[in-house]
Design a protein around this motif. Structure first.
Motif, PDB file in Angstrom:
ATOM      1  N   SER A   6      -3.995   0.319   5.132  1.00 29.19           N
ATOM      2  CA  SER A   6      -3.796  -0.222   3.785  1.00 29.19           C
ATOM      3  C   SER A   6      -4.695  -1.431   3.540  1.00 29.19           C
ATOM      4  O   SER A   6      -5.333  -1.545   2.482  1.00 29.19           O
TER       5      SER A   6
ATOM      6  N   SER B 260      -4.847  -0.261  -3.746  1.00 29.78           N
ATOM      7  CA  SER B 260      -3.576  -0.805  -3.274  1.00 29.78           C
ATOM      8  C   SER B 260      -2.701   0.330  -2.757  1.00 29.78           C
ATOM      9  O   SER B 260      -2.302   1.227  -3.517  1.00 29.78           O
TER      10      SER B 260
ATOM     11  N   ASN C 121       0.745   1.374  -0.375  1.00 32.28           N
ATOM     12  CA  ASN C 121       2.004   0.899   0.202  1.00 32.28           C
ATOM     13  C   ASN C 121       2.125   1.453   1.625  1.00 32.28           C
ATOM     14  O   ASN C 121       2.196   2.673   1.804  1.00 32.28           O
TER      15      ASN C 121
ATOM     16  N   GLU D  90       4.498   1.865   3.410  1.00 39.17           N
ATOM     17  CA  GLU D  90       5.710   2.676   3.579  1.00 39.17           C
ATOM     18  C   GLU D  90       5.501   4.121   3.116  1.00 39.17           C
ATOM     19  O   GLU D  90       6.346   4.982   3.373  1.00 39.17           O
ATOM     20  N   ASN D  91       4.380   4.390   2.424  1.00 34.10           N
ATOM     21  CA  ASN D  91       4.173   5.714   1.831  1.00 34.10           C
ATOM     22  C   ASN D  91       3.269   6.619   2.663  1.00 34.10           C
ATOM     23  O   ASN D  91       2.775   7.633   2.177  1.00 34.10           O
TER      24      ASN D  91
ATOM     25  N   ASN E 243       2.430   8.590  -3.543  1.00 38.67           N
ATOM     26  CA  ASN E 243       3.300   7.656  -4.260  1.00 38.67           C
ATOM     27  C   ASN E 243       4.533   8.348  -4.829  1.00 38.67           C
ATOM     28  O   ASN E 243       5.382   7.699  -5.444  1.00 38.67           O
TER      29      ASN E 243
END
Length: 421
Positions: free
Chosen positions: A75, A85, A87, A89-90, A250
């Motif tokens: 990331s 950008s 995440n 967590e994704n 996402n």
């Protein structure tokens, strides 16, 4: 950049690209330089080697995973490198990019569904679709303004006619070297939205971008049905046999389903060597990547200039990204068999035949240029010499469909040897 001038010693290793049985099968000889596999012939960045050495010297290989550190490193890299950008967590970790695509096809489509690819296309895409019992739909790219482009009218018409449910989109594109622009990608997304088509975007070459071009990830568009293979150090850092793949989306619902499938198969983790080499690559490898890109750009310039001066009939599609170059040999006027003899046997160039990628003409070939320029210079000198010896008689060079039978040994191609490097 001397680190990129020395090539691996193939005879001392067991690399796939130099296996005698494979070379004999593809080229009818083992006396070829293997330009056909899309991996690097460069030593990896020092931080990667140092990290691998640390782990080996430690001598302990207990269970050791740190996926979140990997996701954060990827990331941060994309934020700095591409202003994207992501995440952490994704992400979902998978064994590799191709296995990731294979899993996504099974999770996001049903047997019998039509899946579209843009041809010429990396040959494993069609292979993965077929083995998943899905239907391959080939949408041909068109050549306009001296580069490959998407015919958006034909693209949309094919989606409607074939009831396409998903597409594997290659961004940047292999084998043509296109780096799709933001406006081109916006049109792809617009059409996909209109027909509810799932996009699986292979973005493994996202860091191999040449000056004047900008990578745009499909994750940056407002479309829920996008999942990308956005992170893999394989192509960027030459970690082909020790890298994992990383799926990113996402779409929370889709992410949950993907995690469930991959977790159920216990494929959502790597090993210590892969994990810490990947972190080192993304956190400390930027300088090496910049130097590698500069070296590749110089190689591209050398090839295009040499071809223009000595083999003007050879069409070179100058890549905007990736370390592959796509050639069209058709203006040479050679039959398919004679072309293979010249390229494979006389010039000793183990190029990838274009029919692997679904090219309509057997006159197309792909070359991996991630090797020393000395190797490339020597190969093109051999190609030039081989073409100068080609008999220009109709029987020898006009057996192809081309009606233009000019000799390669013409005024434009008769100058002496050039300075290689």
């Amino acid at each position: 950049m001397t680190q990129f001038n020395s090539a691996s010693q193939f005879a001392e290793n067991n690399f796939i690209k130099s296996k005698p049985e494979m070379l004999n099968n593809f080229y009818g000889t083992t006396d070829v330089f293997p330009y056909w596999v899309a991996d690097m012939d460069f030593s990896v960045a020092e931080p990667i080697s140092n990290e691998l050495s640390r782990l080996v010297e430690r001598g302990v290989y207990s269970y050791e995973f740190n996926e979140q550190a990997v996701f954060s490193a990827i990331s941060n890299w994309h934020a700095k490198r591409h202003d994207i950008s992501l995440n952490p967590e994704n992400f979902v970790q998978v064994p590799g990019v191709l296995s990731g695509i294979a899993l996504l096809l099974r999770e996001l489509t049903n047997e019998g569904d039509a899946v579209l690819i843009h041809t010429p296309a990396y040959h494993q895409f069609a292979n993965l679709i077929t083995k998943a019992d899905r239907k391959v739909v080939k949408n041909e790219l068109v050549i306009a303004d001296d580069k490959y482009q998407i015919d958006f009218d034909a693209f949309e018409a094919q989606i409607k006619r074939q009831n396409v449910k998903a597409m594997i989109f290659c961004n940047p594109h292999n084998p043509t070297g296109r780096v799709w622009t933001q406006s081109e990608l916006a049109k792809v997304v617009e059409i996909a939205k209109r027909h509810n088509v799932m996009i699986i975007s292979d973005e493994i070459h996202s860091d191999i971008i040449f000056k004047g071009h900008q990578f745009t990830s499909l994750t940056s568009f407002d479309y829920d049905n996008v999942v990308t293979l956005i992170g893999s150090p394989a192509k960027t850092f030459g970690m082909h046999s020790i890298s994992n793949g990383y799926i990113y989306t996402n779409n929370a619902t889709m992410l949950t389903g993907i995690k469930k499938l991959i977790g159920a198969l216990y494929l959502d983790h790597g090993n210590a060597l892969t994990t810490f080499a990947t972190i080192a690559a993304y956190e400390k490898g930027a300088e090496w990547v910049d130097e590698m890109l500069a070296y590749l750009e110089q190689t591209v310039s050398w090839i295009t200039e040499f071809a223009a001066q000595h083999i003007p009939q050879l069409k070179v599609y100058k890549p905007e990204g990736t370390y592959q170059i796509w050639f069209d040999f058709s203006a040479l006027g050679l039959s398919e068999q004679r072309l293979k003899e010249v390229v494979f046997k006389q010039a000793k160039m183990g190029l990838t035949p274009g029919n692997w990628f679904g090219a309509q003409s057997p006159q197309f070939m792909r070359m991996n240029i991630a090797t020393s320029r000395e190797n490339i210079c020597a190969s093109f000198e051999l190609l030039k010499a081989a073409l100068e010896q080609v008999d220009s008689s109709p029987a020898a060079c006009c057996s192809s469909s081309s009606s233009n039978c000019s000799s390669p040994n013409s005024e434009n191609n008769s100058s002496g040897n050039s300075s290689c490097c």
